[in-house]
Design a protein around this motif. Structure first.
Motif, PDB file in Angstrom:
ATOM      1  N   CYS A 161      60.811 104.508  69.682  1.00  0.00           N
ATOM      2  CA  CYS A 161      60.480 105.336  68.376  1.00  0.00           C
ATOM      3  C   CYS A 161      61.899 105.825  67.878  1.00  0.00           C
ATOM      4  O   CYS A 161      61.533 106.267  66.683  1.00  0.00           O
TER       5      CYS A 161
ATOM      6  N   SER B 201      53.976 106.597  71.194  1.00  0.00           N
ATOM      7  CA  SER B 201      55.475 106.662  71.117  1.00  0.00           C
ATOM      8  C   SER B 201      55.973 106.406  72.574  1.00  0.00           C
ATOM      9  O   SER B 201      57.037 106.949  72.660  1.00  0.00           O
TER      10      SER B 201
ATOM     11  N   GLY C 271      53.255 103.743  67.559  1.00  0.00           N
ATOM     12  CA  GLY C 271      54.700 104.320  67.369  1.00  0.00           C
ATOM     13  C   GLY C 271      55.717 103.374  67.138  1.00  0.00           C
ATOM     14  O   GLY C 271      56.837 103.745  66.958  1.00  0.00           O
TER      15      GLY C 271
END
Length: 237
Positions: free
Chosen positions: A24, A7, A106
């Motif tokens: 994210c 992420s 992510g």
């Protein structure tokens, strides 16, 4: 089984949403992408996750502190997020790769049922969750599957050879060889610009990657604003 969520990226194609927040944390259906992922992982039976963040790292840390995750979460910083591709985030979690893990991008929403099926199919080696390819999208990570084996993985794979697309979920067992392959890929010229799928591609050339075929369509990559609307409770395709 340890989950690893990559992420770290900004998500420039989601601008202006990502001007002030990391990708994210972009809300989809009233919840951050990361919260959807952690919830699905917990429902699939995963109890531990490492979240690798980079862009606006402090916001991710604050979000996790304010929203109690349904599983144990370790947050790690990828200092190379702005100068490397996704392989940099995998490198930040390399100490976790010698034991079973479930790695996912992510920016991808997946149903808990999809994740549970993948986990049930995983073995001692490496498995890549894929779905049969209809019309390739511009950014698809293309996959060639022969029998039960992945034979090639690349965004630049000849569409005539591609049979599936990757969902970005990599499952690995105790003796996967993934960490060793990661070290080889990142050490190559231009290795810091490699995708984490390039590690899977190296193992695939050795006949070491199983194709975990998923046909439910219960996933969605959140790459552009239109993708947010496309996600309808995990049955978008």
């Amino acid at each position: 089984m340890q989950a690893i969520i990559l992420s770290a990226g900004r998500g420039s194609r989601l601008l202006p949403l990502t001007e002030t927040m990391p990708k994210c944390l972009v809300p989809v259906g009233g919840r951050a992408i990361l919260d959807h992922q952690l919830g699905a992982l917990a429902q699939a039976g995963i109890t531990r996750a490492a979240v690798i963040a980079g862009y606006r790292f402090d916001q991710v840390r604050e979000h996790l502190a304010a929203h109690q995750p349904p599983l144990s979460v370790e947050l790690r910083f990828n200092p190379f997020w702005a100068v490397s591709s996704s392989i940099g985030s995998v490198w930040a979690a390399r100490d976790l790769l010698d034991r079973p893990f479930c790695l996912l991008n992510g920016d991808t929403l997946l149903s808990s049922a999809l994740l549970a099926r993948g986990l049930s199919q995983g073995g001692a080696g490496v498995g890549l969750v894929v779905e049969p390819l209809g019309t390739p999208a511009t950014d698809d990570m293309l996959v060639a599957v022969s029998g039960s084996r992945v034979t090639a993985v690349s965004k630049a794979l000849d569409p005539a050879r591609a049979t599936h697309r990757s969902l970005g979920v990599v499952l690995a067992g105790e003796e996967s060889g993934y960490r060793r392959a990661l070290e080889q890929v990142i050490a190559q010229e231009g290795g810091v610009d490699a995708y984490h799928h390039d590690v899977v591609a190296m193992l695939a050339r050795q006949g070491a990657v199983s194709a975990l075929i998923e046909q439910s369509g219960s996933w969605q990559e959140i790459d552009r604003p239109a993708d947010i609307q496309a996600w309808a409770g995990g049955t978008n395709r």
